[in-house]
Design a protein around this motif. Structure first.
Motif, short mmCIF file in Angstrom:
data_model
loop_
_atom_site.label_atom_id
_atom_site.label_comp_id
_atom_site.label_asym_id
_atom_site.label_seq_id
_atom_site.Cartn_x
_atom_site.Cartn_y
_atom_site.Cartn_z
N PRO A 76 -45.44 20.15 -18.33
CA PRO A 76 -44.29 19.84 -17.49
C PRO A 76 -44.51 18.56 -16.68
N THR A 77 -43.44 17.84 -16.43
CA THR A 77 -43.52 16.59 -15.67
C THR A 77 -44.16 16.80 -14.31
N LYS A 78 -43.84 17.92 -13.66
CA LYS A 78 -44.39 18.22 -12.34
C LYS A 78 -45.91 18.25 -12.37
N SER A 79 -46.48 18.77 -13.44
CA SER A 79 -47.95 18.80 -13.57
C SER A 79 -48.49 17.44 -14.02
#
Length: 217
Positions: free
Chosen positions: A114-117
């Motif tokens: 995921p982009t957040k990670s």
């Protein structure tokens, strides 16, 4: 003719084995590749590399200290030290490889993350191994540059890692390399059931290798 190769982030040796099994013939001459060594951080992967390829593997952690702390969230042990270009040079016995093949960790670039990670310090440190690894080898062999550097990763490196690819291009250009970016489908090339796209950068040192690199059909 025999060409030599160093495999950086070598894993268990699938890439090296492919190089060793490959043969190229032109004008009655047959070319083949001898593996100088593989380098990887994972001790068990190094053992597998040696068993699979018959070539030596050397365990090295290629993080610099800042990257190590960002990725692991703690300081390294007292006996840990940063790998320097001279360590890479020693790994190949002072012999300059004709070919560098590098497949740096791709988890931070992959769409599966995921982009957040992906934007966290941990995975940005992992992503920067792409630049760190190439900088180590070009500095290790700056007096006698490898003719060919082949860099493989996931296609999304072109978006998530665009700034790093730009940094790599500037570094390689400074050291006399011209380069080509492309993607390919491993399933199509290998006649496999799975379609798996990969990114490939080919960097050729113009003075050491005047001829273009031609891709097979």
């Amino acid at each position: 003719m025999e060409f030599t190769a160093l495999h950086l982030f070598a894993g268990i040796g699938g890439g090296a084995l492919g190089f060793q099994q490959g043969r190229g013939e032109f004008a009655g001459q047959v070319g083949q590749v001898r593996t100088l060594c593989g380098i990887d951080v994972d001790a068990e992967a190094c053992q597998d590399f040696e068993r699979i390829t018959g070539a030596p593997a050397i365990q090295m952690d290629l993080f610099d200290r800042e990257q190590y702390v960002a990725f692991h969230g703690k300081n390294p042990s007292a006996d840990w030290r940063e790998v320097r270009p001279h360590d890479i040079w020693l790994a190949t016995g002072g012999e300059t490889p004709d070919i560098i093949f590098t497949s740096a960790p791709c988890k931070g670039f992959s769409g599966l993350l995921p982009t957040k990670s992906a934007v966290t310090d941990k995975y940005q440190a992992l992503n920067r191994l792409t630049v760190r690894g190439l900088r180590l080898v070009v500095e290790a062999y700056k007096e006698d540059p490898p003719a060919l550097i082949i860099f493989e990763n996931v296609p999304r490196i072109q978006s998530r890692g665009s700034a790093l690819l730009n940094e790599i291009q500037r570094m390689l250009k400074k050291h006399g390399y011209v380069f080509h970016f492309a993607t390919h489908d491993c399933g199509e090339l290998g006649g496999l059931g799975q379609h798996r796209r990969r990114f490939l950068m080919i960097a050729r040192h113009e003075q050491k290798m005047a001829n273009f690199v031609y891709k097979p059909a």
